[in-house]
Design a protein around this motif. Structure first.
Motif, PDB file in Angstrom:
ATOM      1  N   PRO A   2       0.830  -1.208   0.000  1.00  0.00           N
ATOM      2  CA  PRO A   2       0.000   0.000   0.000  1.00  0.00           C
ATOM      3  C   PRO A   2       0.868   1.262   0.000  1.00  0.00           C
ATOM      4  CG  PRO A   2      -0.839  -1.603   1.563  1.00  0.00           C
ATOM      5  CD  PRO A   2       0.486  -2.126   1.094  1.00  0.00           C
ATOM      6  N   TYR A   3       0.282   2.338  -0.507  1.00  0.00           N
ATOM      7  CA  TYR A   3       1.020   3.598  -0.558  1.00  0.00           C
ATOM      8  C   TYR A   3       0.074   4.769  -0.359  1.00  0.00           C
ATOM      9  CZ  TYR A   3      -0.642   3.899  -5.440  1.00  0.00           C
ATOM     10  OH  TYR A   3      -1.418   3.944  -6.573  1.00  0.00           O
ATOM     11  N   LEU A   4       0.667   5.918  -0.045  1.00  0.00           N
ATOM     12  CA  LEU A   4      -0.090   7.109   0.319  1.00  0.00           C
ATOM     13  C   LEU A   4       0.325   8.261  -0.575  1.00  0.00           C
ATOM     14  CD1 LEU A   4      -2.070   8.181   2.591  1.00  0.00           C
ATOM     15  CD2 LEU A   4      -0.001   8.861   3.833  1.00  0.00           C
ATOM     16  N   THR A   5      -0.663   9.015  -1.059  1.00  0.00           N
ATOM     17  CA  THR A   5      -0.385  10.232  -1.810  1.00  0.00           C
ATOM     18  C   THR A   5      -1.168  11.388  -1.184  1.00  0.00           C
ATOM     19  OG1 THR A   5      -2.222  10.008  -3.387  1.00  0.00           O
ATOM     20  CG2 THR A   5      -0.158   8.875  -3.930  1.00  0.00           C
ATOM     21  N   ARG A   6      -0.773  12.596  -1.545  1.00  0.00           N
ATOM     22  CA  ARG A   6      -1.550  13.758  -1.116  1.00  0.00           C
ATOM     23  C   ARG A   6      -1.534  14.795  -2.221  1.00  0.00           C
ATOM     24  NH1 ARG A   6      -2.193  16.850   4.663  1.00  0.00           N
ATOM     25  NH2 ARG A   6      -3.259  18.692   3.852  1.00  0.00           N
ATOM     26  N   THR A   7      -2.719  15.302  -2.552  1.00  0.00           N
ATOM     27  CA  THR A   7      -2.884  16.393  -3.496  1.00  0.00           C
ATOM     28  C   THR A   7      -3.709  17.466  -2.816  1.00  0.00           C
ATOM     29  OG1 THR A   7      -2.830  14.866  -5.383  1.00  0.00           O
ATOM     30  CG2 THR A   7      -3.700  17.078  -5.768  1.00  0.00           C
ATOM     31  N   ASP A   8      -3.110  18.637  -2.625  1.00  0.00           N
ATOM     32  CA  ASP A   8      -3.767  19.722  -1.883  1.00  0.00           C
ATOM     33  C   ASP A   8      -4.175  19.195  -0.499  1.00  0.00           C
ATOM     34  OD1 ASP A   8      -3.431  21.485  -4.051  1.00  0.00           O
ATOM     35  OD2 ASP A   8      -5.239  20.714  -5.006  1.00  0.00           O
ATOM     36  N   ASP A   9      -5.470  19.192  -0.183  1.00  0.00           N
ATOM     37  CA  ASP A   9      -5.911  18.778   1.149  1.00  0.00           C
ATOM     38  C   ASP A   9      -6.353  17.318   1.222  1.00  0.00           C
ATOM     39  OD1 ASP A   9      -5.476  21.242   2.338  1.00  0.00           O
ATOM     40  OD2 ASP A   9      -7.483  21.993   1.872  1.00  0.00           O
ATOM     41  N   ILE A  10      -6.218  16.575   0.141  1.00  0.00           N
ATOM     42  CA  ILE A  10      -6.755  15.222   0.111  1.00  0.00           C
ATOM     43  C   ILE A  10      -5.645  14.179   0.124  1.00  0.00           C
ATOM     44  CG2 ILE A  10      -8.296  13.617  -1.079  1.00  0.00           C
ATOM     45  CD1 ILE A  10      -9.643  16.163   0.000  1.00  0.00           C
ATOM     46  N   TRP A  11      -5.611  13.397   1.191  1.00  0.00           N
ATOM     47  CA  TRP A  11      -4.779  12.198   1.235  1.00  0.00           C
ATOM     48  C   TRP A  11      -5.498  11.075   0.498  1.00  0.00           C
ATOM     49  CZ3 TRP A  11      -0.113  12.344   3.759  1.00  0.00           C
ATOM     50  CH2 TRP A  11       0.084  13.303   4.762  1.00  0.00           C
ATOM     51  N   GLU A  12      -4.733  10.206  -0.154  1.00  0.00           N
ATOM     52  CA  GLU A  12      -5.313   9.013  -0.766  1.00  0.00           C
ATOM     53  C   GLU A  12      -4.463   7.809  -0.387  1.00  0.00           C
ATOM     54  OE1 GLU A  12      -6.009   9.538  -4.952  1.00  0.00           O
ATOM     55  OE2 GLU A  12      -7.270  11.313  -4.622  1.00  0.00           O
ATOM     56  N   LEU A  13      -5.077   6.858   0.300  1.00  0.00           N
ATOM     57  CA  LEU A  13      -4.418   5.617   0.694  1.00  0.00           C
ATOM     58  C   LEU A  13      -4.855   4.523  -0.274  1.00  0.00           C
ATOM     59  CD1 LEU A  13      -2.874   3.655   2.517  1.00  0.00           C
ATOM     60  CD2 LEU A  13      -4.870   3.624   4.049  1.00  0.00           C
ATOM     61  N   TYR A  14      -3.884   4.000  -1.038  1.00  0.00           N
ATOM     62  CA  TYR A  14      -4.153   2.921  -1.986  1.00  0.00           C
ATOM     63  C   TYR A  14      -3.735   1.596  -1.351  1.00  0.00           C
ATOM     64  CZ  TYR A  14      -5.083   6.348  -5.612  1.00  0.00           C
ATOM     65  OH  TYR A  14      -5.628   7.377  -6.343  1.00  0.00           O
ATOM     66  N   LEU A  15      -4.617   0.624  -1.382  1.00  0.00           N
ATOM     67  CA  LEU A  15      -4.377  -0.648  -0.715  1.00  0.00           C
ATOM     68  C   LEU A  15      -3.494  -1.584  -1.523  1.00  0.00           C
ATOM     69  CD1 LEU A  15      -7.963  -1.236   0.704  1.00  0.00           C
ATOM     70  CD2 LEU A  15      -6.013  -0.116   1.814  1.00  0.00           C
ATOM     71  N   GLY A  16      -3.212  -1.255  -2.777  1.00  0.00           N
ATOM     72  CA  GLY A  16      -2.350  -2.074  -3.627  1.00  0.00           C
ATOM     73  C   GLY A  16      -0.963  -1.476  -3.770  1.00  0.00           C
ATOM     74  N   ALA A  17      -0.268  -1.846  -4.831  1.00  0.00           N
ATOM     75  CA  ALA A  17       1.109  -1.400  -5.046  1.00  0.00           C
ATOM     76  C   ALA A  17       1.158  -0.252  -6.050  1.00  0.00           C
ATOM     77  CB  ALA A  17       1.965  -2.556  -5.552  1.00  0.00           C
ATOM     78  N   GLU A  18       1.997   0.729  -5.782  1.00  0.00           N
ATOM     79  CA  GLU A  18       2.126   1.873  -6.672  1.00  0.00           C
ATOM     80  C   GLU A  18       2.660   1.429  -8.028  1.00  0.00           C
ATOM     81  OE1 GLU A  18       3.647   6.486  -6.427  1.00  0.00           O
ATOM     82  OE2 GLU A  18       4.347   5.022  -4.959  1.00  0.00           O
ATOM     83  N   GLY A  19       2.019   1.909  -9.088  1.00  0.00           N
ATOM     84  CA  GLY A  19       2.449   1.588 -10.436  1.00  0.00           C
ATOM     85  C   GLY A  19       1.932   0.279 -10.976  1.00  0.00           C
TER      86      GLY A  19
END
Length: 227
Positions: A2-19
């Motif tokens: 899993p990986y975490l991103t943030r754009t402006d005020d929104i975090w996004e937690l993805y449960l899979g693998a980046e890419g």
């Protein structure tokens, strides 16, 4: 992983693998030990920052297919493993930011319950089921999971879901209040981000305290059973 991103005020937690559309090491986003450790760390990052809002989602066919079979096979380690799963639920339930699940695909068992932990749930309409298959697998619901389902689902839906393992599509899940909304996959993240953006102003210690207070009984049942 899993990986975490943030754009402006929104975090996004993805449960899979980046890419990757599917994580090559965990294509169903099951609750493997290393996966749990990674998700816990990412949730800590969000909690420590305590600003914005969080969307929880994945890519590909699965949101999460639940418990890792290899982890439940050893009865001597089962309680500790379930404690680690319950810990993830408790962390999501009490984050100091608003949370939105964007259910992109199948959400089964522990994965279905993870989706319920968010403050608001959005599910895609044209593919993917929400289901609790434990009855068909001969698995009882631990106290913490049973309490989570008791709090988050209407009684009639909870009874059917827990005792029959029925699979609910997105539109049906919205009709039965398993999720708040069901939208086409092209709108899934857009809608989830929009809901999250509406709630960013409330992030912080007070929101954390409110969530802990309103979910006090549930959190007690999710507390570790092993020392």
């Amino acid at each position: 992983m899993p990986y975490l991103t943030r754009t402006d005020d929104i975090w996004e937690l993805y449960l899979g693998a980046e890419g990757s559309e599917l994580d090559p090491d965990n294509p169903e986003n099951r609750f493997a030990g290393s996966w749990i450790t990674e998700v816990r760390g990412l949730l800590e990052t969000v909690a420590d920052d305590a600003t914005g809002a969080l969307v929880i989602t994945a890519t590909g066919k699965f949101f999460s297919n639940g418990l890792e079979i290899a982890e439940v096979a050893d009865p001597t380690k089962l309680e500790g493993y379930l404690d680690s799963v319950h810990d993830i639920y408790a962390r999501v339930l009490t984050l100091p930011v608003a949370t939105v699940s964007a259910v992109n695909g199948h959400a089964f068992g522990a994965g279905a319950m993870l989706a319920l932990c968010a403050d608001h749930r959005v599910m895609r309409t044209e593919r993917g089921y929400w289901s609790l298959p434990e009855v068909a697998l001969g698995m009882p619901f631990p106290l913490g999971m049973a309490s989570l389902l008791h709090e988050r689902l209407p009684e009639s839906v909870r009874t059917e879901a827990m005792t029959t393992g029925r699979r609910y599509g997105g539109s049906e899940s919205a009709q039965l209040a398993i999720v708040e909304e069901a939208v086409d996959v092209d709108e899934l993240l857009t809608r989830a981000r929009a809901v999250a953006a509406e709630r960013t102003a409330f992030a912080g210690a007070n929101l954390h305290a409110i969530k802990k207070g309103m979910r006090r009984a549930l959190l007690a049942d999710l507390a570790p059973q092993t020392s």
